[in-house]
Design a protein around this motif. Sequence first.
Motif, PDB file in Angstrom:
ATOM      1  N   HIS A  87       0.850  -1.189   0.000  1.00 60.20           N
ATOM      2  CA  HIS A  87       0.000   0.000   0.000  1.00 60.20           C
ATOM      3  C   HIS A  87       0.886   1.240   0.000  1.00 60.20           C
ATOM      4  O   HIS A  87       1.886   1.293   0.720  1.00 60.20           O
ATOM      5  N   SER A  88       0.511   2.249  -0.793  1.00 62.29           N
ATOM      6  CA  SER A  88       1.344   3.457  -0.875  1.00 62.29           C
ATOM      7  C   SER A  88       0.601   4.558  -1.591  1.00 62.29           C
ATOM      8  O   SER A  88      -0.480   4.347  -2.151  1.00 62.29           O
ATOM      9  N   GLY A  89       1.188   5.778  -1.570  1.00 59.01           N
ATOM     10  CA  GLY A  89       0.700   6.841  -2.436  1.00 59.01           C
ATOM     11  C   GLY A  89      -0.179   7.892  -1.813  1.00 59.01           C
ATOM     12  O   GLY A  89      -0.739   8.713  -2.538  1.00 59.01           O
ATOM     13  N   GLN A  90      -0.380   7.893  -0.490  1.00 60.39           N
ATOM     14  CA  GLN A  90      -1.171   8.907   0.216  1.00 60.39           C
ATOM     15  C   GLN A  90      -2.665   8.809  -0.077  1.00 60.39           C
ATOM     16  O   GLN A  90      -3.482   9.008   0.804  1.00 60.39           O
ATOM     17  N   LEU A  91      -3.043   8.530  -1.297  1.00 58.51           N
ATOM     18  CA  LEU A  91      -4.437   8.317  -1.682  1.00 58.51           C
ATOM     19  C   LEU A  91      -4.581   6.863  -2.150  1.00 58.51           C
ATOM     20  O   LEU A  91      -3.659   6.309  -2.742  1.00 58.51           O
ATOM     21  N   LEU A 154      -9.809  -7.579  -1.364  1.00 56.53           N
ATOM     22  CA  LEU A 154      -8.500  -6.928  -1.411  1.00 56.53           C
ATOM     23  C   LEU A 154      -8.165  -6.390  -0.030  1.00 56.53           C
ATOM     24  O   LEU A 154      -8.962  -5.654   0.569  1.00 56.53           O
ATOM     25  N   VAL A 155      -6.996  -6.764   0.486  1.00 61.38           N
ATOM     26  CA  VAL A 155      -6.571  -6.335   1.816  1.00 61.38           C
ATOM     27  C   VAL A 155      -5.178  -5.721   1.732  1.00 61.38           C
ATOM     28  O   VAL A 155      -4.294  -6.254   1.052  1.00 61.38           O
ATOM     29  N   PHE A 156      -5.002  -4.603   2.424  1.00 64.03           N
ATOM     30  CA  PHE A 156      -3.692  -3.970   2.574  1.00 64.03           C
ATOM     31  C   PHE A 156      -3.254  -4.143   4.022  1.00 64.03           C
ATOM     32  O   PHE A 156      -3.623  -3.329   4.881  1.00 64.03           O
ATOM     33  N   PRO A 157      -2.470  -5.181   4.328  1.00 59.54           N
ATOM     34  CA  PRO A 157      -2.117  -5.450   5.734  1.00 59.54           C
ATOM     35  C   PRO A 157      -1.279  -4.355   6.389  1.00 59.54           C
ATOM     36  O   PRO A 157      -1.192  -4.310   7.615  1.00 59.54           O
TER      37      PRO A 157
END
Length: 284
Positions: A87-91, A154-157
């Motif tokens: 996960h990344s990118g602020q948005l 979809l999961v962003f751990p």
Amino acid sequence: MFEGLGDKVRQRLKGWTEQMAGEERKEQLQALARTENEYGVDPFGFNLDYSLAAVAPLLWLYRKYFRVETFGIEKVPRGRVLLISNHSGQLPVDGAMIGVSMMIEAHPPRAIRSMVEKWVPTLPYISTFFARVGQIVGTPENCRRLLEADEAILVFPEGARGISKLWPQRYQLQEFGLGFMRLALETNTPIVPVAVIGGEEQAPALMDLKPVAKLLGFPAFPITPTGLPFPLPAKYRIYFGDPLTFTGRPDDEDSELDKKVRVVKTAIQGMLHQGLKERRGIFW
């Protein structure tokens, strides 16, 4: 966000989605319909027509702005599956691009469900928009019900830790939560590791104004080169890895679960390293 739009506008947006997707994909997209109640939504608020209308600008971004390339999407199995990604990118553009890829590139197309932070429902308009396009608050019970219905989640751990990384931490995975592994073991669900390259460069954070974030109730308040986290046209590359299956009990000690989580994390980090090695540039 789209609640106030008339039916004609929504139909035009939906038509734009189908036009960009192509005639063959248009027919396949209709197969994404869920069981709906008298209000036209499924038990979690998802509505197919609303989603196909809302995805139109995201599909334009996917095709024209971020020029997304996908690799290995055919590895995603049918039926219940957990897509575990960096996960990344602020948005949360990375989540949107993964969602569009599964709808446009996968055969057959799938409307994935993303887990959002518990503070998202407090945001006016945005919370309703997220529900209509299939996103839900990431509680264990919500995930369990969706997996039992053979959905793709979809999961962003890394959670907020990942999306709010500073520039020197780019492509360095933060600590993973254990919740997704408990669910995978409890529901006998395969895990597909996903690596997204491009998100770190879309809005690089130079600093995080924590006092302002605390004042506003946000997990972070990043300062980017443009002043705001407006996404730059970095080229996205999305890599889907081989499905992973795990055995064990969901109530095992955290130390045992962590060993399994590290297998997933290592797979994602490996794909990130390989993808960064292969790419020619940030914007092409």
